[in-house]
Write a protein that holds these residues in place. Structure first.
Motif, PDB file in Angstrom:
ATOM      1  N   LEU A  66     -11.583  -8.093 -14.044  1.00 40.03           N
ATOM      2  CA  LEU A  66     -11.100  -6.775 -14.438  1.00 40.03           C
ATOM      3  C   LEU A  66     -12.236  -5.867 -14.901  1.00 40.03           C
ATOM      4  O   LEU A  66     -12.378  -4.733 -14.417  1.00 40.03           O
ATOM      5  CB  LEU A  66     -10.065  -6.915 -15.550  1.00 40.03           C
ATOM      6  N   LEU A  67     -13.066  -6.356 -15.820  1.00 37.33           N
ATOM      7  CA  LEU A  67     -14.156  -5.524 -16.320  1.00 37.33           C
ATOM      8  C   LEU A  67     -15.303  -5.456 -15.307  1.00 37.33           C
ATOM      9  O   LEU A  67     -16.002  -4.449 -15.231  1.00 37.33           O
ATOM     10  CB  LEU A  67     -14.656  -6.062 -17.665  1.00 37.33           C
ATOM     11  N   GLY A  68     -15.476  -6.521 -14.536  1.00 35.29           N
ATOM     12  CA  GLY A  68     -16.501  -6.502 -13.492  1.00 35.29           C
ATOM     13  C   GLY A  68     -16.189  -5.496 -12.406  1.00 35.29           C
ATOM     14  O   GLY A  68     -17.100  -4.964 -11.755  1.00 35.29           O
ATOM     15  N   LEU A  69     -14.906  -5.217 -12.221  1.00 40.29           N
ATOM     16  CA  LEU A  69     -14.508  -4.227 -11.222  1.00 40.29           C
ATOM     17  C   LEU A  69     -15.047  -2.847 -11.567  1.00 40.29           C
ATOM     18  O   LEU A  69     -15.326  -2.041 -10.678  1.00 40.29           O
ATOM     19  CB  LEU A  69     -12.974  -4.193 -11.113  1.00 40.29           C
ATOM     20  N   GLY A  70     -15.224  -2.578 -12.851  1.00 38.71           N
ATOM     21  CA  GLY A  70     -15.806  -1.308 -13.252  1.00 38.71           C
ATOM     22  C   GLY A  70     -17.251  -1.184 -12.817  1.00 38.71           C
ATOM     23  O   GLY A  70     -17.710  -0.097 -12.451  1.00 38.71           O
ATOM     24  N   THR A  71     -17.969  -2.315 -12.844  1.00 40.29           N
ATOM     25  CA  THR A  71     -19.377  -2.311 -12.442  1.00 40.29           C
ATOM     26  C   THR A  71     -19.537  -2.172 -10.939  1.00 40.29           C
ATOM     27  O   THR A  71     -20.373  -1.403 -10.455  1.00 40.29           O
ATOM     28  CB  THR A  71     -20.068  -3.606 -12.923  1.00 40.29           C
ATOM     29  N   VAL A  72     -18.734  -2.898 -10.172  1.00 44.25           N
ATOM     30  CA  VAL A  72     -18.869  -2.909  -8.717  1.00 44.25           C
ATOM     31  C   VAL A  72     -17.987  -1.853  -8.056  1.00 44.25           C
ATOM     32  O   VAL A  72     -18.375  -1.228  -7.072  1.00 44.25           O
ATOM     33  CB  VAL A  72     -18.527  -4.309  -8.156  1.00 44.25           C
ATOM     34  N   GLY A  73     -16.802  -1.651  -8.610  1.00 41.67           N
ATOM     35  CA  GLY A  73     -15.843  -0.751  -7.978  1.00 41.67           C
ATOM     36  C   GLY A  73     -16.231   0.709  -8.040  1.00 41.67           C
ATOM     37  O   GLY A  73     -15.961   1.473  -7.109  1.00 41.67           O
ATOM     38  N   ILE A  74     -16.878   1.117  -9.131  1.00 41.92           N
ATOM     39  CA  ILE A  74     -17.261   2.526  -9.276  1.00 41.92           C
ATOM     40  C   ILE A  74     -18.260   2.953  -8.208  1.00 41.92           C
ATOM     41  O   ILE A  74     -18.095   4.015  -7.589  1.00 41.92           O
ATOM     42  CB  ILE A  74     -17.775   2.798 -10.702  1.00 41.92           C
ATOM     43  N   PRO A  75     -19.320   2.170  -7.920  1.00 44.15           N
ATOM     44  CA  PRO A  75     -20.200   2.543  -6.798  1.00 44.15           C
ATOM     45  C   PRO A  75     -19.455   2.596  -5.458  1.00 44.15           C
ATOM     46  O   PRO A  75     -19.766   3.456  -4.616  1.00 44.15           O
ATOM     47  CB  PRO A  75     -21.256   1.439  -6.793  1.00 44.15           C
TER      48      PRO A  75
END
Length: 297
Positions: free
Chosen positions: A194-203
Motif C-alpha cells: 500500500l505505501l510502496g504504491l505511493g513510491t512506484v505508482g506516482i511516477p
C-alpha cells in the motif's frame, strides 16, 4: 540485442563489459553514467532481465547499504548523545529478527512485481534509452514525486492507525517504539504494498499524464526515497540533520515521536500535512494544538 541505444553502426564486436564500454566511450554525446548505463543493458542482452536485476539489486544494495552505518552507530556509545530515545538501543537479537523479516518481505513480496516492471515501462512509455533527460527535468520530477508521495503516505498511513487496519496490519511496524534504520521496511505485506504504491505508482501516473519519464529518473527517485525512509527511522538527531536547515523536512525526530507516541506524525518527508491538520506527535504537537485553541477562544 538491447534497444538502449539507437545506433550501433560504429560499434566493434565486444563480448566483455570492458569491450562494450569502450564502444560506448566513443560516443561524445553521452556522459560517463549514460555510458555505463548503456553498456550494462547492451552487456545483459535482455532488457527485461536487465531492468529487473537492476531494480532488485538497487533496492537491496542501497537499502541495506544505508542501514549499515546506522547499525554500526547503534553499537558505538559515543553517538548515544544524539540518540533521541537514548535509553532504548536495539539489541543484536532485535536487529537480527528485523533483518530476517525484511529479507523475507523483499524476496516474497517485492521481488515478483520488480521483474514485471520493464514490460510496464514499455507499455506506458517510460524510456530507458540513452541519453538521459536533462538534469532540470529530472530535478523537477524528483521534487514532484517527493511532494505527492508525502501526501499519499500521510493519508494512507493515518488510515492504517484506525481500528482493524492498525490491529491486523500496521501494528507490526510499531513493534519497535524506538525505531532503528533497518526497521524502515519492517511491515506487514499489505502495508508494504500500500505505501510502496505511493513510491512506484506516482511516477507511473506522472508518465501516463505527461508521457515524459526515464527509468534512470525512477531509479534515482527510489534511492532517494529509500534513504529518506531509513534515515527517518534511524533514531538519531544530529546538529547537522537536514531539518535543521530545511524546517519543513520531517527527519528522524518527527518520525521517532510517531513511534514513541503511536499517534500523530503521519507524513513521510515533510511536516506540513501534520502541521496544517493538527496531527503532530509528542509534547511539541500537543503544545502547538493547545496554543492554537487558546488563540481561538
Amino acid at each position: 540485442m538491447s534497444s538502449v541505444y539507437y545506433d550501433y553502426s560504429t560499434f566493434s564486436d565486444g563480448r566483455t563489459f570492458t569491450e562494450i564500454y569502450q564502444n560506448f566511450n566513443q560516443l561524445e554525446n553521452l556522459n560517463i553514467i549514460e555510458k555505463l548505463w548503456g553498456s550494462y543493458y547492451y552487456y545483459m542482452g535482455n532488457d527485461l532481465f536487465a531492468t529487473g536485476l537492476l531494480f532488485f539489486l538497487t533496492h537491496e544494495l542501497f537499502y541495506f547499504g544505508r542501514c549499515l552505518p546506522w547499525a554500526i552507530i547503534d553499537r558505538i556509545p559515543y553517538f548515544r548523545r544524539w540518540k533521541i530515545q537514548d535509553e532504548k538501543i536495539p539489541s543484536d537479537i532485535e536487529q537480527w529478527e528485523c533483518l530476517k523479516s525484511v529479507l523475507t518481505s523483499h524476496f516474497l513480496v517485492e521481488a515478483f512485481p520488480i521483474w514485471f516492471f520493464h514490460p510496464l515501462c514499455q507499455k506506458i512509455g517510460i524510456s530507458y534509452q540513452v541519453p538521459f533527460p536533462k538534469l532540470p527535468d529530472m530535478l523537477l520530477q524528483w521534487a514532484v514525486f517527493f511532494v505527492l508521495e508525502d501526501t499519499w503516505h500521510y493519508w494512507f498511513h493515518r488510515g492504517l492507525h484506525y481500528g482493524v487496519f492498525y490491529k491486523y496490519i500496521h501494528k507490526q511496524h510499531h513493534r519497535y517504539a524506538a525505531p532503528f534504520g533497518l526497521a524502515a521496511e519492517y511491515a506487514h505485506p499489505i502495508e508494504v504494498a500500500l505505501l510502496g504504491l505511493g513510491t512506484v505508482g506516482i511516477p507511473i501516473v506522472w508518465c501516463l499524464i505527461t508521457g515524459n519519464l526515464h527509468l534512470f529518473t525512477v531509479s534515482i527517485w527510489i534511492i532517494l526515497r529509500l534513504f529518506q525512509a531509513v534515515d527517518s527511522h534511524s533514531g538519531y538527531e544530529f546538529p547537522w540533520s537536514l531539518h535543521n536547515f530545511l524546517p519543513f523536512w520531517a527527519g528522524a525526530d518527527h518520525h521517532d515521536e510517531h513511534h514513541h507516541y503511536f499517534i500523530g506524525g503521519y507524513s513521510s518527508s515533510f511536516r506540513w500535512w501534520d502541521y496544517v491538520l493538527g496531527t503532530e506527535a509528542g509534547p511539541k504537537g500537543k503544545k502547538l494544538r493547545e496554543d492554537r485553541y487558546k488563540k481561538q477562544i
